[in-house]
Scaffold this motif. Structure first.
Motif, PDB file in Angstrom:
ATOM      1  N   ILE A  99       0.844  -1.205   0.000  1.00 45.54           N
ATOM      2  CA  ILE A  99       0.000   0.000   0.000  1.00 45.54           C
ATOM      3  C   ILE A  99       0.873   1.246   0.000  1.00 45.54           C
ATOM      4  N   ARG A 100       1.911   1.230   0.816  1.00 49.75           N
ATOM      5  CA  ARG A 100       2.802   2.389   0.892  1.00 49.75           C
ATOM      6  C   ARG A 100       3.550   2.605  -0.420  1.00 49.75           C
ATOM      7  N   CYS A 101       4.009   1.524  -1.049  1.00 50.34           N
ATOM      8  CA  CYS A 101       4.685   1.649  -2.352  1.00 50.34           C
ATOM      9  C   CYS A 101       3.751   2.263  -3.393  1.00 50.34           C
ATOM     10  N   LYS A 102       2.516   1.819  -3.409  1.00 50.54           N
ATOM     11  CA  LYS A 102       1.553   2.349  -4.372  1.00 50.54           C
ATOM     12  C   LYS A 102       1.218   3.811  -4.071  1.00 50.54           C
ATOM     13  N   MET A 103       1.161   4.153  -2.799  1.00 46.64           N
ATOM     14  CA  MET A 103       0.930   5.538  -2.421  1.00 46.64           C
ATOM     15  C   MET A 103       2.085   6.416  -2.911  1.00 46.64           C
ATOM     16  N   PHE A 104       3.305   5.931  -2.717  1.00 47.94           N
ATOM     17  CA  PHE A 104       4.462   6.696  -3.180  1.00 47.94           C
ATOM     18  C   PHE A 104       4.502   6.764  -4.703  1.00 47.94           C
ATOM     19  N   ALA A 105       4.081   5.701  -5.370  1.00 46.07           N
ATOM     20  CA  ALA A 105       4.035   5.737  -6.837  1.00 46.07           C
ATOM     21  C   ALA A 105       3.142   6.870  -7.306  1.00 46.07           C
ATOM     22  N   GLN A 106       2.028   7.038  -6.642  1.00 48.27           N
ATOM     23  CA  GLN A 106       1.120   8.124  -7.000  1.00 48.27           C
ATOM     24  C   GLN A 106       1.751   9.481  -6.691  1.00 48.27           C
ATOM     25  N   LYS A 107       2.396   9.597  -5.528  1.00 45.38           N
ATOM     26  CA  LYS A 107       3.074  10.849  -5.172  1.00 45.38           C
ATOM     27  C   LYS A 107       4.216  11.158  -6.149  1.00 45.38           C
ATOM     28  N   LEU A 108       4.842  10.109  -6.677  1.00 46.42           N
ATOM     29  CA  LEU A 108       5.938  10.297  -7.629  1.00 46.42           C
ATOM     30  C   LEU A 108       5.433  10.755  -8.990  1.00 46.42           C
ATOM     31  N   GLY A 109       4.118  10.654  -9.195  1.00 45.06           N
ATOM     32  CA  GLY A 109       3.545  11.168 -10.428  1.00 45.06           C
ATOM     33  C   GLY A 109       3.067  10.121 -11.415  1.00 45.06           C
ATOM     34  N   PHE A 110       3.044   8.853 -11.004  1.00 48.30           N
ATOM     35  CA  PHE A 110       2.525   7.813 -11.892  1.00 48.30           C
ATOM     36  C   PHE A 110       1.002   7.874 -11.885  1.00 48.30           C
ATOM     37  N   LYS A 111       0.404   7.614 -13.035  1.00 44.69           N
ATOM     38  CA  LYS A 111      -1.057   7.633 -13.151  1.00 44.69           C
ATOM     39  C   LYS A 111      -1.639   6.447 -12.384  1.00 44.69           C
ATOM     40  N   ALA A 112      -2.703   6.721 -11.649  1.00 36.23           N
ATOM     41  CA  ALA A 112      -3.336   5.697 -10.817  1.00 36.23           C
ATOM     42  C   ALA A 112      -3.731   4.464 -11.620  1.00 36.23           C
ATOM     43  N   ALA A 113      -4.124   4.659 -12.869  1.00 36.22           N
ATOM     44  CA  ALA A 113      -4.590   3.546 -13.706  1.00 36.22           C
ATOM     45  C   ALA A 113      -3.502   2.522 -14.012  1.00 36.22           C
ATOM     46  N   VAL A 114      -2.231   2.915 -13.908  1.00 34.74           N
ATOM     47  CA  VAL A 114      -1.152   1.977 -14.266  1.00 34.74           C
ATOM     48  C   VAL A 114      -0.280   1.571 -13.079  1.00 34.74           C
ATOM     49  N   ILE A 115      -0.542   2.112 -11.916  1.00 30.11           N
ATOM     50  CA  ILE A 115       0.321   1.842 -10.759  1.00 30.11           C
ATOM     51  C   ILE A 115       0.357   0.360 -10.410  1.00 30.11           C
ATOM     52  N   ASP A 116      -0.799  -0.302 -10.355  1.00 29.93           N
ATOM     53  CA  ASP A 116      -0.808  -1.734 -10.013  1.00 29.93           C
ATOM     54  C   ASP A 116       0.047  -2.536 -10.983  1.00 29.93           C
ATOM     55  N   ALA A 117      -0.083  -2.260 -12.268  1.00 31.67           N
ATOM     56  CA  ALA A 117       0.680  -2.987 -13.286  1.00 31.67           C
ATOM     57  C   ALA A 117       2.172  -2.695 -13.179  1.00 31.67           C
ATOM     58  N   ILE A 118       2.520  -1.442 -12.921  1.00 36.09           N
ATOM     59  CA  ILE A 118       3.934  -1.084 -12.800  1.00 36.09           C
ATOM     60  C   ILE A 118       4.559  -1.768 -11.592  1.00 36.09           C
ATOM     61  N   VAL A 119       3.899  -1.692 -10.452  1.00 39.81           N
ATOM     62  CA  VAL A 119       4.428  -2.313  -9.239  1.00 39.81           C
ATOM     63  C   VAL A 119       4.539  -3.826  -9.433  1.00 39.81           C
ATOM     64  N   ALA A 120       3.527  -4.439 -10.024  1.00 33.05           N
ATOM     65  CA  ALA A 120       3.570  -5.882 -10.288  1.00 33.05           C
ATOM     66  C   ALA A 120       4.737  -6.238 -11.211  1.00 33.05           C
ATOM     67  N   HIS A 121       4.980  -5.414 -12.216  1.00 35.83           N
ATOM     68  CA  HIS A 121       6.083  -5.679 -13.144  1.00 35.83           C
ATOM     69  C   HIS A 121       7.438  -5.549 -12.436  1.00 35.83           C
TER      70      HIS A 121
END
Length: 143
Positions: A99-121
């Motif tokens: 959850i924290r990684c995904k929160m930071f991904a959003q703060k870093l400027g990644f679009k919410a629609a692709v965060i799950d896929a990016i983190v999974a990759h």
């Protein structure tokens, strides 16, 4: 030192401190910070050319560090990759860390629609020992 050189140096210091603080936050998400996590923090600090005094200051005074976003997609990916690496360093993926990684991904400027896929990759890259650059090439296609 010129005004602009000082300004750039100050921004870089803020960026480094912010990055280490974000990693520290992920490390603490499961309630404890292990020796492996501290070693990983030190490794990242060294890789981003953070002076030892600056690193120790962040560890001792994390409340003094504010979020300072990276400038480029490459820097965003580097930071997110490090965050996921921190999440996985102890061999156990805690849901609070995800959850924290995904929160930071959003703060870093990644679009919410692709965060799950990016983190999974990125997780897949760590699990399957895929080179950082190969992971980044694939993720850049998702952006």
């Amino acid at each position: 030192m010129s005004f602009f050189k000082n300004l750039l140096s100050s921004a870089e210091t803020k960026r480094r401190k912010s990055h280490i603080m974000n990693l520290l936050s992920v490390a603490a998400a499961d309630g404890e910070i292990t020796r492996e996590e501290i070693d990983y923090l030190a490794h990242v600090a060294e890789r981003i050319y953070m002076p030892r005094e600056e690193f120790i200051d962040v560890l001792k005074n994390p409340q003094d560090v504010i979020f300072y976003p990276p400038n480029s997609n490459r820097e965003r990916l580097d930071q997110l990759h490090d965050l996921v690496g921190m999440m996985m360093i102890d061999g156990h993926i805690d849901q609070d860390e995800v959850i924290r990684c995904k929160m930071f991904a959003q703060k870093l400027g990644f679009k919410a629609a692709v965060i799950d896929a990016i983190v999974a990759h990125i997780i897949n890259g760590f699990v399957n020992h895929i080179a950082r650059e190969a992971v980044f090439a694939k993720v850049m296609q998702m952006l």
